[in-house]
Design an enzyme around this catalytic site. Structure first.
Site, PDB file in Angstrom:
ATOM      1  N   GLU A 155      -5.162  -8.638   3.305  1.00 10.62           N
ATOM      2  CA  GLU A 155      -4.610  -9.620   4.247  1.00 10.62           C
ATOM      3  C   GLU A 155      -5.729 -10.292   5.029  1.00 10.62           C
ATOM      4  OE1 GLU A 155      -2.075  -9.888   8.414  1.00 10.62           O
ATOM      5  OE2 GLU A 155      -1.728  -8.165   7.107  1.00 10.62           O
ATOM      6  N   HIS A 176       0.838  -1.202   0.000  1.00 13.31           N
ATOM      7  CA  HIS A 176       0.000   0.000   0.000  1.00 13.31           C
ATOM      8  C   HIS A 176       0.874   1.254   0.000  1.00 13.31           C
ATOM      9  CE1 HIS A 176      -3.463  -2.593   1.638  1.00 13.31           C
ATOM     10  NE2 HIS A 176      -3.687  -2.302   0.368  1.00 13.31           N
ATOM     11  N   SER A 232      -2.361   2.781   3.614  1.00 13.56           N
ATOM     12  CA  SER A 232      -1.686   1.744   4.405  1.00 13.56           C
ATOM     13  C   SER A 232      -2.286   1.646   5.796  1.00 13.56           C
ATOM     14  CB  SER A 232      -0.182   2.052   4.508  1.00 13.56           C
ATOM     15  OG  SER A 232       0.437   1.159   5.417  1.00 13.56           O
TER      16      SER A 232
END
Length: 233
Positions: free
Chosen positions: A137, A45, A229
């Site tokens: 994730e 990211h 992020s």
């Protein structure tokens, strides 16, 4: 006029998993100079990394709201690189069925969490996974089974039979303070639950370095990082 003091917080920079993913992508281009290379989602990211990869003629496919499995429908040939965030096993199977050449840049700590969760599922446990909905994730883990419950806030903790075997773990880039809070809330409802904190070392030490500033009378804290992020939120 007030004298301003700048405190440089250490450590800084990309973690090892990010550096490894970038290295893999660059090496794939070096080894395959003329082939079409596509990354399934953002490698990491960081938009500057994405721009650097574009200069290497490596395309990134990212569509908000689509899973990695759905994104794969947009890649029909060449090489596909899986990002540092890990992927569901079905994504591997689908890529191979499409005849794509696969390179995996998954962070080893993410893969470790996936293996732990799968082991607990195989043992019959229900998994409470603390993470962010739609984060790649987290997606690679909460889609493993209907027995994985995504927990973003205390209200997400499900009501299950007290005899249920509960295993609790988390996304590697979560706030340690949020994890501690949710662990305590889950333990209150499920005192026999098994807990496994998977916040990675790189994330933890950076958060601890910031928390250590609390007694230094800081007026402004500047975080240098990409807005997308999870580590900069």
């Amino acid at each position: 006029m007030k004298n301003n003091t700048i405190i440089e917080v250490m450590p800084q920079g990309f973690c090892g998993g990010v550096m490894k993913a970038i290295q893999i992508a660059r090496q794939v281009r070096t080894d395959h100079p003329n082939e079409k290379i596509t990354i399934l989602g953002n490698l990491v990211h960081n938009r500057y990394v994405k721009l650097a990869l574009e200069h290497l003629r490596i395309e990134t496919i990212e569509r908000p709201g689509l899973t990695r499995l759905e994104l794969l429908d947009q890649i029909d040939s060449g090489i596909v690189i899986f990002t540092a965030h890990g992927v569901h096993p079905d994504v591997y199977a689908k890529a191979e069925a499409k005849g794509l050449t696969v390179f995996d840049a998954s962070c080893r700590f993410v893969v470790q969490t996936q293996k732990i969760v799968q082991k607990k599922l195989d043992e019959g446990a229900v998994v409470f996974y603390i993470g962010k909905n739609h984060h790649p994730e987290a997606e690679s883990i909460y889609t493993l089974s209907e027995r994985v419950f995504l927990i973003e806030k205390e209200e997400d903790i499900p009501v299950l039979n007290k005899e249920t075997s509960v295993f609790v773990t988390n996304q590697t880039t979560m706030s340690t303070l949020d994890i501690d809070h949710l662990f305590k809330a889950i333990e209150k409802k499920y005192p026999d639950a098994e807990f496994n904190n998977e916040v990675c070392g790189a994330t933890r030490v950076r958060q601890e370095a910031v928390l250590a500033l609390k007694d230094k009378q800081i007026d402004v804290l500047l975080v240098v990082g990409d807005p997308t992020s999870n580590n900069t939120e």
